[in-house]
Design a protein around this motif. Structure first.
Motif, PDB file in Angstrom:
ATOM      1  N   ASP A   1       0.838  -1.207   0.000  1.00 12.35           N
ATOM      2  CA  ASP A   1       0.000   0.000   0.000  1.00 12.35           C
ATOM      3  C   ASP A   1       0.869   1.252   0.000  1.00 12.35           C
ATOM      4  O   ASP A   1       1.126   1.855   1.052  1.00 12.35           O
ATOM      5  CB  ASP A   1      -0.942   0.003   1.208  1.00 12.35           C
ATOM      6  N   ILE A   2       1.327   1.635  -1.170  1.00 14.86           N
ATOM      7  CA  ILE A   2       2.217   2.791  -1.298  1.00 14.86           C
ATOM      8  C   ILE A   2       1.458   3.948  -1.930  1.00 14.86           C
ATOM      9  O   ILE A   2       0.694   3.778  -2.871  1.00 14.86           O
ATOM     10  CB  ILE A   2       3.446   2.433  -2.158  1.00 14.86           C
ATOM     11  N   ASP A   3       1.683   5.133  -1.397  1.00 14.50           N
ATOM     12  CA  ASP A   3       1.123   6.359  -1.972  1.00 14.50           C
ATOM     13  C   ASP A   3       2.178   6.950  -2.902  1.00 14.50           C
ATOM     14  O   ASP A   3       3.234   7.397  -2.454  1.00 14.50           O
ATOM     15  CB  ASP A   3       0.770   7.344  -0.856  1.00 14.50           C
ATOM     16  N   TRP A   4       1.899   6.941  -4.204  1.00 13.76           N
ATOM     17  CA  TRP A   4       2.865   7.451  -5.184  1.00 13.76           C
ATOM     18  C   TRP A   4       2.659   8.947  -5.378  1.00 13.76           C
ATOM     19  O   TRP A   4       1.551   9.402  -5.625  1.00 13.76           O
ATOM     20  CB  TRP A   4       2.721   6.715  -6.508  1.00 13.76           C
ATOM     21  N   ILE A   5       3.752   9.696  -5.240  1.00 11.72           N
ATOM     22  CA  ILE A   5       3.708  11.153  -5.331  1.00 11.72           C
ATOM     23  C   ILE A   5       4.696  11.614  -6.392  1.00 11.72           C
ATOM     24  O   ILE A   5       5.588  10.870  -6.801  1.00 11.72           O
ATOM     25  CB  ILE A   5       4.015  11.814  -3.969  1.00 11.72           C
ATOM     26  N   ASP A   6       4.531  12.858  -6.843  1.00 13.87           N
ATOM     27  CA  ASP A   6       5.390  13.382  -7.910  1.00 13.87           C
ATOM     28  C   ASP A   6       6.635  14.085  -7.391  1.00 13.87           C
ATOM     29  O   ASP A   6       7.659  14.144  -8.077  1.00 13.87           O
ATOM     30  CB  ASP A   6       4.606  14.341  -8.809  1.00 13.87           C
ATOM     31  N   GLU A   7       6.563  14.636  -6.175  1.00 14.04           N
ATOM     32  CA  GLU A   7       7.702  15.384  -5.641  1.00 14.04           C
ATOM     33  C   GLU A   7       7.869  15.122  -4.151  1.00 14.04           C
ATOM     34  O   GLU A   7       6.883  14.876  -3.443  1.00 14.04           O
ATOM     35  CB  GLU A   7       7.512  16.892  -5.873  1.00 14.04           C
ATOM     36  N   PHE A   8       9.105  15.181  -3.697  1.00 11.28           N
ATOM     37  CA  PHE A   8       9.414  15.059  -2.275  1.00 11.28           C
ATOM     38  C   PHE A   8       9.023  16.373  -1.590  1.00 11.28           C
ATOM     39  O   PHE A   8       9.443  17.446  -2.030  1.00 11.28           O
ATOM     40  CB  PHE A   8      10.907  14.803  -2.095  1.00 11.28           C
ATOM     41  N   PRO A   9       8.212  16.321  -0.531  1.00 11.81           N
ATOM     42  CA  PRO A   9       7.777  17.560   0.122  1.00 11.81           C
ATOM     43  C   PRO A   9       8.959  18.389   0.631  1.00 11.81           C
ATOM     44  O   PRO A   9       9.948  17.841   1.123  1.00 11.81           O
ATOM     45  CB  PRO A   9       6.914  17.062   1.287  1.00 11.81           C
ATOM     46  N   GLU A  10       8.836  19.679   0.500  1.00 14.07           N
ATOM     47  CA  GLU A  10       9.931  20.559   0.915  1.00 14.07           C
ATOM     48  C   GLU A  10       9.879  20.916   2.402  1.00 14.07           C
ATOM     49  O   GLU A  10      10.851  21.444   2.943  1.00 14.07           O
ATOM     50  CB  GLU A  10       9.892  21.848   0.087  1.00 14.07           C
ATOM     51  N   ASP A  11       8.752  20.649   3.060  1.00 12.50           N
ATOM     52  CA  ASP A  11       8.575  21.109   4.434  1.00 12.50           C
ATOM     53  C   ASP A  11       8.841  20.028   5.477  1.00 12.50           C
ATOM     54  O   ASP A  11       8.416  20.155   6.625  1.00 12.50           O
ATOM     55  CB  ASP A  11       7.164  21.664   4.629  1.00 12.50           C
ATOM     56  N   ILE A  12       9.547  18.953   5.110  1.00 14.88           N
ATOM     57  CA  ILE A  12       9.897  17.915   6.071  1.00 14.88           C
ATOM     58  C   ILE A  12      11.209  18.306   6.735  1.00 14.88           C
ATOM     59  O   ILE A  12      12.231  18.455   6.068  1.00 14.88           O
ATOM     60  CB  ILE A  12      10.008  16.538   5.391  1.00 14.88           C
ATOM     61  N   GLU A  13      11.182  18.442   8.032  1.00 14.46           N
ATOM     62  CA  GLU A  13      12.349  18.974   8.738  1.00 14.46           C
ATOM     63  C   GLU A  13      13.469  17.955   8.888  1.00 14.46           C
ATOM     64  O   GLU A  13      14.644  18.306   8.836  1.00 14.46           O
ATOM     65  CB  GLU A  13      11.927  19.481  10.120  1.00 14.46           C
ATOM     66  N   ARG A  14      13.124  16.695   9.081  1.00 16.68           N
ATOM     67  CA  ARG A  14      14.147  15.691   9.371  1.00 16.68           C
ATOM     68  C   ARG A  14      14.283  14.742   8.188  1.00 16.68           C
ATOM     69  O   ARG A  14      13.404  13.928   7.923  1.00 16.68           O
ATOM     70  CB  ARG A  14      13.780  14.921  10.640  1.00 16.68           C
ATOM     71  N   VAL A  15      15.397  14.877   7.471  1.00 20.42           N
ATOM     72  CA  VAL A  15      15.643  14.088   6.268  1.00 20.42           C
ATOM     73  C   VAL A  15      17.070  13.557   6.303  1.00 20.42           C
ATOM     74  O   VAL A  15      18.009  14.294   6.613  1.00 20.42           O
ATOM     75  CB  VAL A  15      15.433  14.934   4.987  1.00 20.42           C
TER      76      VAL A  15
END
Length: 411
Positions: free
Chosen positions: A237-251
């Motif tokens: 069950d994967i949610d496929w997205i087009d771009e990595f979100p820019e507002d994730i603080e911990r990467v």
């Protein structure tokens, strides 16, 4: 009696020609998506259609044919196009230009160009009358599709084997001016007898099961041409997205080494409470040289990413300059992941406790739809099969090293 390949026109050809003529002059763009089994004639039908409309058009047509990579477009899409025209006796080598670089085939004043999406920016597109996406489920993002098709004035064509159960392309079914077709190998009178036997060998009949050729997933996808997911997927069950979100603080980054046959895989991994993981493929190629690894890896230490968790089973760990040591000497914080009995399952369990969002890419989709639990005598056991796991291992290293405690707290 086998039809004459010179005069025969297949099922999806007839649909395309009918709709092309129906929509001619309407100002609307019709979208036709051919979904079906292996060897159902989808690609040959499109080759016939494109040739015929160019040959009969009173105005020049500009057509673009796309596949995930330029290499695949040249070796597969263009090759099929050429084979079909040769079968009809109409192929003219003088009409082919730039075959080894950016191929295009000219018919009267019209041109059919063959391109790879790997050589295009996601926002790039070309003005055209018709656009064709061959094997559209692989390596075509929704953003690329939208930017390319918005410049198309007459018809959009796509085809695929339905080897997934979830894809953004499926959501267009039922939309205005959109037609989905379905074909199988039985619709293709030219399907070779040997290929037909192979496909029918996948059907889970008692005879095929006894012979060891039965494969229910392959039968559904490549025989019946229906959407199906591999049985026993580890992350179904994967949610496929087009771009990595820019507002994730911990990467952070995860890194799995591959030196010759296997790829070195690097994944950007972000975590957002409660229990959301974001994954993006960054590197996917064999790398056996420390300088090449640094060149590939260092650009991804940006936007707050300061560390990478890597496979501690470094092929060169006992040499004076292991991969990890070399990266650290060059200033990159690459940390060997701690392995212990049960660590693989611990990491997978942590990841399965999250909603996983993956940036769509060809390699990520292939691995996601192929990474399964190991089986013994047809019975799944609680351990992953050691294939199609390069990106998942890289992601797991980052999760179990950086986010495991956060996931446990949030659970």
């Amino acid at each position: 009696m086998t039809p004459n390949p010179v005069t025969y026109r297949g099922k999806t050809y007839k649909v395309k020609m009918y709709l092309y003529q129906l929509y001619d002059g309407s100002g609307a763009v019709v979208r036709i998506f051919d979904e079906g089994s292996s060897r159902s004639g989808k690609t040959f039908d499109t080759a016939d259609f494109l040739y015929d409309i160019c040959a009969s058009s009173s105005v020049p047509l500009k057509i673009y044919c796309y596949r995930a990579t330029l290499q695949d477009c040249k070796e597969k899409t263009l090759d099929d196009f050429r084979k079909k025209l040769q079968l009809r006796g109409v192929y003219d080598s003088d009409c082919m230009r730039g075959e080894n670089i950016l191929p295009e085939y000219r018919i009267k004043d019209s041109v059919i160009r063959f391109r790879g999406l790997d050589k295009m920016d996601v926002k790039e597109g070309h003005d055209c009358d018709i656009v064709y996406f061959n094997e559209m489920l692989d390596g075509v993002s929704r953003a690329q599709f939208d930017n390319i098709t918005m410049r198309c004035t007459r018809m959009v064509i796509g085809d695929w084997n339905p080897k997934y159960t979830e894809h953004w392309a499926f959501h267009m079914e039922g939309a205005p001016d959109t037609i989905f077709t379905h074909t199988t190998y039985k619709d293709n009178p030219f399907c070779p007898a040997g290929v037909r036997r192979t496909i029918e060998g996948y059907e889970p009949t008692p005879e095929n099961i006894a012979a060891g050729t039965a494969d229910e997933w392959r039968w559904k996808v490549y025989g019946l041409g229906v959407r199906a997911a591999q049985e026993g997927l580890i992350f179904p069950d994967i949610d496929w997205i087009d771009e990595f979100p820019e507002d994730i603080e911990r990467v952070v980054l995860g890194l799995d080494f591959g030196f010759t046959a296997d790829p070195t895989a690097c994944v950007r991994v972000g975590f957002r409470t409660p229990n959301h993981l974001y994954l993006q493929e960054l590197i996917y190629q064999p790398i056996d040289d420390t300088s090449k690894l640094y060149t590939a890896l260092s650009p991804h230490f940006t936007n707050g990413v300061s560390r990478c968790y890597a496979d501690s089973a470094d092929k060169y760990a006992k040499s004076p300059e292991s991969m990890i040591t070399a990266m650290r000497i060059k200033g990159l914080t690459v940390i060997p992941v701690r392995k212990y009995p049960g660590s693989v399952m611990d990491g997978i369990t942590s990841m399965k406790g999250c909603k996983i969002h993956c940036v769509r890419s060809r390699n990520m989709q292939i691995e996601a739809n192929s990474y399964v639990w190991e089986t013994v005598n047809g019975i799944a056991i609680n351990y992953p099969h050691d294939e199609f796991n390069h990106l998942w291992d890289a992601a797991r290293y980052a999760v179990q090293s950086e986010f495991k405690d956060l996931i446990q707290i949030a659970a």
